[in-house]
Design an enzyme around this catalytic site. Structure first.
Site, PDB file in Angstrom:
ATOM      1  N   PHE A 102      50.870  85.142  -3.904  1.00 51.02           N
ATOM      2  CA  PHE A 102      49.985  84.580  -4.931  1.00 51.02           C
ATOM      3  C   PHE A 102      50.741  84.066  -6.149  1.00 51.02           C
ATOM      4  O   PHE A 102      50.225  83.234  -6.890  1.00 51.02           O
ATOM      5  CB  PHE A 102      48.966  85.654  -5.389  1.00 51.02           C
ATOM      6  CG  PHE A 102      49.529  86.668  -6.348  1.00 51.02           C
ATOM      7  CD1 PHE A 102      49.623  86.376  -7.710  1.00 51.02           C
ATOM      8  CD2 PHE A 102      49.990  87.908  -5.918  1.00 51.02           C
ATOM      9  CE1 PHE A 102      50.151  87.300  -8.603  1.00 51.02           C
ATOM     10  CE2 PHE A 102      50.522  88.827  -6.789  1.00 51.02           C
ATOM     11  CZ  PHE A 102      50.610  88.527  -8.144  1.00 51.02           C
ATOM     12  N   LYS A 133      49.988  79.190   5.476  1.00 51.00           N
ATOM     13  CA  LYS A 133      48.910  80.113   5.089  1.00 51.00           C
ATOM     14  C   LYS A 133      49.195  80.594   3.671  1.00 51.00           C
ATOM     15  O   LYS A 133      49.981  81.495   3.446  1.00 51.00           O
ATOM     16  CB  LYS A 133      48.806  81.311   6.046  1.00 51.00           C
ATOM     17  CG  LYS A 133      47.439  81.938   5.970  1.00 51.00           C
ATOM     18  CD  LYS A 133      47.389  83.432   5.816  1.00 51.00           C
ATOM     19  CE  LYS A 133      47.965  84.110   4.673  1.00 51.00           C
ATOM     20  NZ  LYS A 133      47.172  84.141   3.429  1.00 51.00           N
ATOM     21  N   ARG A 143      44.416  84.603  -2.799  1.00 48.33           N
ATOM     22  CA  ARG A 143      44.018  84.697  -4.220  1.00 48.33           C
ATOM     23  C   ARG A 143      43.861  83.318  -4.853  1.00 48.33           C
ATOM     24  O   ARG A 143      43.073  83.140  -5.764  1.00 48.33           O
ATOM     25  CB  ARG A 143      45.072  85.465  -5.024  1.00 48.33           C
ATOM     26  CG  ARG A 143      45.477  86.760  -4.427  1.00 48.33           C
ATOM     27  CD  ARG A 143      44.510  87.874  -4.798  1.00 48.33           C
ATOM     28  NE  ARG A 143      44.840  89.050  -4.038  1.00 48.33           N
ATOM     29  CZ  ARG A 143      44.013  89.672  -3.207  1.00 48.33           C
ATOM     30  NH1 ARG A 143      42.789  89.250  -3.058  1.00 48.33           N
ATOM     31  NH2 ARG A 143      44.404  90.734  -2.548  1.00 48.33           N
ATOM     32  N   CYS A 147      59.068  87.365  -8.949  1.00 41.56           N
ATOM     33  CA  CYS A 147      60.024  88.161  -8.168  1.00 41.56           C
ATOM     34  C   CYS A 147      61.398  88.165  -8.827  1.00 41.56           C
ATOM     35  O   CYS A 147      62.265  88.933  -8.453  1.00 41.56           O
ATOM     36  CB  CYS A 147      60.133  87.616  -6.757  1.00 41.56           C
ATOM     37  SG  CYS A 147      60.865  85.987  -6.723  1.00 41.56           S
ATOM     38  N   GLU A 203      58.787  98.487  -7.741  1.00 39.42           N
ATOM     39  CA  GLU A 203      58.406  97.193  -8.327  1.00 39.42           C
ATOM     40  C   GLU A 203      56.995  97.350  -8.893  1.00 39.42           C
ATOM     41  O   GLU A 203      56.053  97.660  -8.154  1.00 39.42           O
ATOM     42  CB  GLU A 203      58.410  96.092  -7.253  1.00 39.42           C
ATOM     43  CG  GLU A 203      58.003  94.752  -7.814  1.00 39.42           C
ATOM     44  CD  GLU A 203      57.912  93.638  -6.760  1.00 39.42           C
ATOM     45  OE1 GLU A 203      57.270  93.848  -5.729  1.00 39.42           O
ATOM     46  OE2 GLU A 203      58.478  92.562  -7.004  1.00 39.42           O
TER      47      GLU A 203
END
Ligand code: NAD
Length: 496
Positions: free
Chosen positions: A149, A173, A177, A281, A381
């Site tokens: 997302f 794909k 969200r 990330c 995380e």
């Protein structure tokens, strides 16, 4: 209220599954629309059309493919505001952040426009008498792209532009969200002249992913998401005979040396930790401060700036940090903060206290000091606006700490000393390293990829690593002997 279908073979397709999921605006908590959730029949339809489109696309000269990609690149620029709008609405990123992320995606598309040069291959004349050898890089077939997302345009572009440039066809794909950006990108690709069936967008969740991972006609999977999903995707795809690259989560450290320029380091850390509400990330989530004085200075300068962060919806001009993606994710991040408080560090700035007048999923910046490596806020995380400061006494202690962490996506060192910076680059066990650069995301013609639990792949993303992942090598050895006879050889030929 929007309705989100799939794009299969160039058409807006509702699909056969009756199931839908609400797409929510995280700044308001309101439903923006309902998205179709693909089932196995929808996966089969998308893969069949991608398979049918493959032979002709693979046979299209790379320079002709590039011409279409150039037009796609231009159309993305022309529709930058439309793309940024849907990203802000469905993700909560500020307009500036949304545009920045689309540009980093388009950066890789620009690299993909140079595909004729990237596919040049190798040639050796006269490897034996009258024998030449050369290599080709050929596409794989239908490729599944499964994306997270947090970058609704950038990561779909990173994967699909290189895969398509190499001659593959793609079933993308996107995250359930925020599907709009991927759908708009695919429509722009069609407008640019990409043949129908080359880029298909299949909306859905776990069932759609499983359908792609197990489908015999899907030759490769490129995935980005949480580490737990990445491991599952890698194992399932391998069990079904596919080439796979799966990029996972992160916990990125910044090592701050006593000789660092503290003011610019504070600015760099602030943007890298709290930009996009920490949902990157490559966000910095741990500062490792070398020496008590360095730590004290950082805390003193970071705290007021964190308290001053302007939190709000992207529609609110001047908002520096938007909401988290879902109500559940907000609750998860808050639970980490509660747990952190119990584990004993100092919560210097408590973002839970700042109220935002909205029903959205907002949390202001949090700062923990005196965090230790056994705490869950250090190990896991969190993927939110929570920064931990760990105090160490030396460079060596900091290096050892970072190297022990199971995640190894990005890392940065802040210093004015070239010796420390060089030593750090060589000895740090992390895939992407910044020197006075807080978010060292490589540009499109280099390659992206972490180490350890941040990646389950043999190849990085984009750049030449991307080209290697999306192609298979064929090496040809040919003899043109102008009629001269070689005679029978029973031993393995050797070079004379
Ligand atoms: P996620 O793993 O929840 O979802 C990613 C994709 O997998 C989505 O398309 C989703 O529909 C699908 N999915 C989710 N759960 C699944 C399951 N159980 N089975 C099959 N498919 C499933 O990730 P997210 O929350 O959307 O994204 C955030 C995560 O992505 C963070 O951990 C972040 O660090 C990571 N990320 C990594 C990189 C990188 O390059 N390493 C880049 C961006 C984001």
């Amino acid at each position: 209220m929007r309705t989100y279908h799939h794009i299969i073979n160039g058409q807006d397709v509702k699909g056969s599954s009756p199931h839908t999921i609400a797409v929510i605006n995280p700044s308001t908590g309101e439903t923006v629309g309902y998205m179709s959730l693909a089932d196995q029949a929808d996966v089969n339809a998308a893969v069949a059309d991608a398979k049918a489109a493959f032979p002709s696309w693979a046979d299209t000269p790379p320079a002709a493919r590039a011409k279409i990609l150039f037009r796609w690149r231009q159309l993305i620029d022309d529709h930058m505001d439309d793309l940024a709008h849907v990203i802000s609405e469905e993700h909560g990123k500020s307009k500036a952040e949304a545009i920045g992320s689309i540009s980093r995606g388009a950066d890789v598309l620009e690299f993909a426009c140079g595909i004729p040069s990237a596919l040049k291959g190798e040639f050796s004349a006269n490897v034996g008498r009258q024998v030449d050898s050369y290599s080709l890089r050929q596409p794989l077939g239908v490729v599944g792209a499964i994306t997270p997302f947090n970058f609704p345009a950038m990561i779909p572009l990173w994967i699909s532009s290189v895969a398509i440039a190499c001659g593959n066809t793609v079933v993308l794909k996107p995250s359930e969200r925020n599907p709009s950006a991927a759908l708009l990108l695919a429509k722009l690709a069609l407008k640019a002249g990409l043949p129908e069936g080359v880029l298909n967008v299949l909306n859905g969740a776990k069932e759609a992913v499983n359908g792609l991972l197990t489908h015999p006609d899907v030759k490769a999977i490129s995935f980005v998401g949480q580490t737990s999903t990445a491991k599952y995707v890698q194992q399932t795809a391998i069990a079904h005979g596919k080439r796979v690259q799966a990029f996972g989560g992160a916990k990125n450290h910044a090592l701050v040396m006593p000789d660092a320029d503290i003011e610019s380091t504070v600015d760099a850390i602030l943007g890298a930790a709290y930009g996009s509400a920490g949902e990157r990330c490559m966000a910095i989530s741990v500062v490792v401060a070398v020496g008590e004085q360095t730590a004290d200075l950082l805390i003193a300068q970071l705290s007021p700036k964190i308290k001053d962060l302007k939190i709000g919806a992207p529609t609110n001009e001047g908002a520096e940090m938007g909401p988290l993606i879902t109500q559940d994710h907000l609750a998860k991040v808050k639970a980490y903060i509660d747990q952190g408080v119990k584990e004993g560090p100092t919560l210097v700035v408590d973002g839970r206290l700042q109220k935002v007048s909205s029903e959205g999923y907002f949390l202001s910046g949090c700062l923990f000091d005196k965090v230790t490596s056994n705490m869950s806020i250090y190990q896991d995380e969190i993927f939110g606006p929570v920064l931990c400061v760990v105090r160490v006494t030396s460079y060596e202690e900091g290096l050892t700490l970072i190297n022990k962490h199971p995640y190894a996506n990005g890392v940065a060192i802040f210093t004015r000393d070239g010796d420390s910076a060089r030593d750090f680059c060589h000895r740090i066990d992390v895939g992407m390293v910044g020197i006075n650069v807080p978010i060292p995301v490589p540009v499109g013609f280099h390659s992206f990829g972490g180490w350890k639990n941040s990646i389950f792949a043999d190849h990085g993303m984009h750049g030449m690593e991307g080209v290697r992942f999306f192609t298979q090598l064929k090496t040809i050895t040919s003899r043109w002997s102008s009629g001269s006879r070689q005679g029978v050889e029973f031993s393995l030929p050797t070079v004379e």
